[in-house]
Design an enzyme around this catalytic site. Structure first.
Site, PDB file in Angstrom:
ATOM      1  CB  SER A   1      -4.470  -6.297   4.673  1.00  0.00           C
ATOM      2  OG  SER A   1      -4.065  -5.027   4.244  1.00  0.00           O
TER       3      SER A   1
ATOM      4  NE  ARG B   1      -2.774  -8.388  -3.924  1.00  0.00           N
ATOM      5  CZ  ARG B   1      -3.703  -8.495  -3.004  1.00  0.00           C
ATOM      6  NH1 ARG B   1      -3.466  -8.098  -1.794  1.00  0.00           N
ATOM      7  NH2 ARG B   1      -4.869  -9.028  -3.258  1.00  0.00           N
TER       8      ARG B   1
ATOM      9  CG  HIS C   1      -1.898  -1.015   1.383  1.00  0.00           C
ATOM     10  ND1 HIS C   1      -2.053  -1.745   2.541  1.00  0.00           N
ATOM     11  CD2 HIS C   1      -2.836  -1.469   0.527  1.00  0.00           C
ATOM     12  CE1 HIS C   1      -3.033  -2.617   2.388  1.00  0.00           C
ATOM     13  NE2 HIS C   1      -3.528  -2.474   1.167  1.00  0.00           N
TER      14      HIS C   1
ATOM     15  CE  LYS D   1     -14.569  -7.569   4.508  1.00  0.00           C
ATOM     16  NZ  LYS D   1     -13.439  -7.333   3.634  1.00  0.00           N
TER      17      LYS D   1
END
Length: 166
Positions: free
Chosen positions: A133, A95, A22, A46
Site C-alpha cells: 500500500s 511478499r 490484497h 496514523k
C-alpha cells in the site's frame, strides 16, 4: 474433526489503499475458508489516506459478489478481535523474505496469547510480490501509473482525493 463447523478466517490490515495483492489473497482465502473477515485496523496514531468508512466502502464494493467475505474495522489486539469473532485462523500475506521475520514474531506472539487461533501465511501472485500500500501511494503521489496494481475503484478514488487536495 468437526464437519458441521464453519471455518472463519480473519485477514487484518490497514488496506490504505487496497491493492491487487490484497485482492488476490482475499479471493484465495475466500476459497479456502467458509468465511473470511477483512479486518481493517483503525490506528488513531496514523494519518490514513482513506478513512475507515471509505476503506470499508471500497472493500464492500470490490467484494460485493463474494457473500462469504465480510468487512469490519477493529482496534486493539488482533488476537482478541479474532477470539471475539470466534475465528479459527489469522491470514497474513508474505511478499518477500523481508516480511517473514516480522510476521513470524507476530504469529508467535499471537500463539502465545491464544493457542486456539492459527496463523496461515499466504503468498500473493508473483505479479504482486513487490507491491505494498505504501508503495502504491508513493507512486501515485509522484505521478506514476498504478493501473493494474490496485482495483479500478481505488485508482478512481485516489484521483478524486488528489483533486480535492489540490
Amino acid at each position: 474433526m468437526e464437519s458441521n463447523r464453519s471455518r472463519l478466517a480473519v485477514y487484518p490490515g490497514s488496506f490504505d489503499p487496497l491493492t491487487n495483492g490484497h485482492v488476490d489473497i482475499i479471493e484465495r482465502g475466500a476459497r479456502l475458508f467458509d468465511r473470511i473477515v477483512i479486518a481493517i485496523l483503525v490506528n488513531l496514531d496514523k494519518q490514513p489516506l482513506f478513512s475507515p468508512e471509505e476503506r470499508k466502502d471500497i472493500l464492500r464494493e470490490v467484494f460485493r459478489s463474494k457473500p462469504n467475505v465480510e468487512i469490519e474495522t477493529f482496534n486493539g489486539l488482533l488476537v482478541d478481535y479474532a477470539e471475539d469473532r470466534k475465528a479459527d485462523v489469522i491470514v497474513r500475506g508474505l511478499r518477500a523474505i523481508s516480511d517473514f521475520e516480522y510476521e513470524m514474531q507476530m504469529a508467535l506472539m499471537n500463539r502465545r496469547l491464544n493457542r486456539e487461533i492459527e496463523t496461515v501465511f499466504m503468498m500473493p501472485d508473483e505479479r504482486y510480490t513487490y507491491l505494498s500500500s505504501r508503495l502504491a501511494k508513493e507512486v501515485f503521489a509522484l505521478g506514476g501509473s498504478i493501473s493494474g496494481l490496485v482495483p479500478d475503484l481505488v485508482e478512481s478514488r485516489l484521483r478524486s482525493k488528489s483533486i480535492l487536495h489540490n
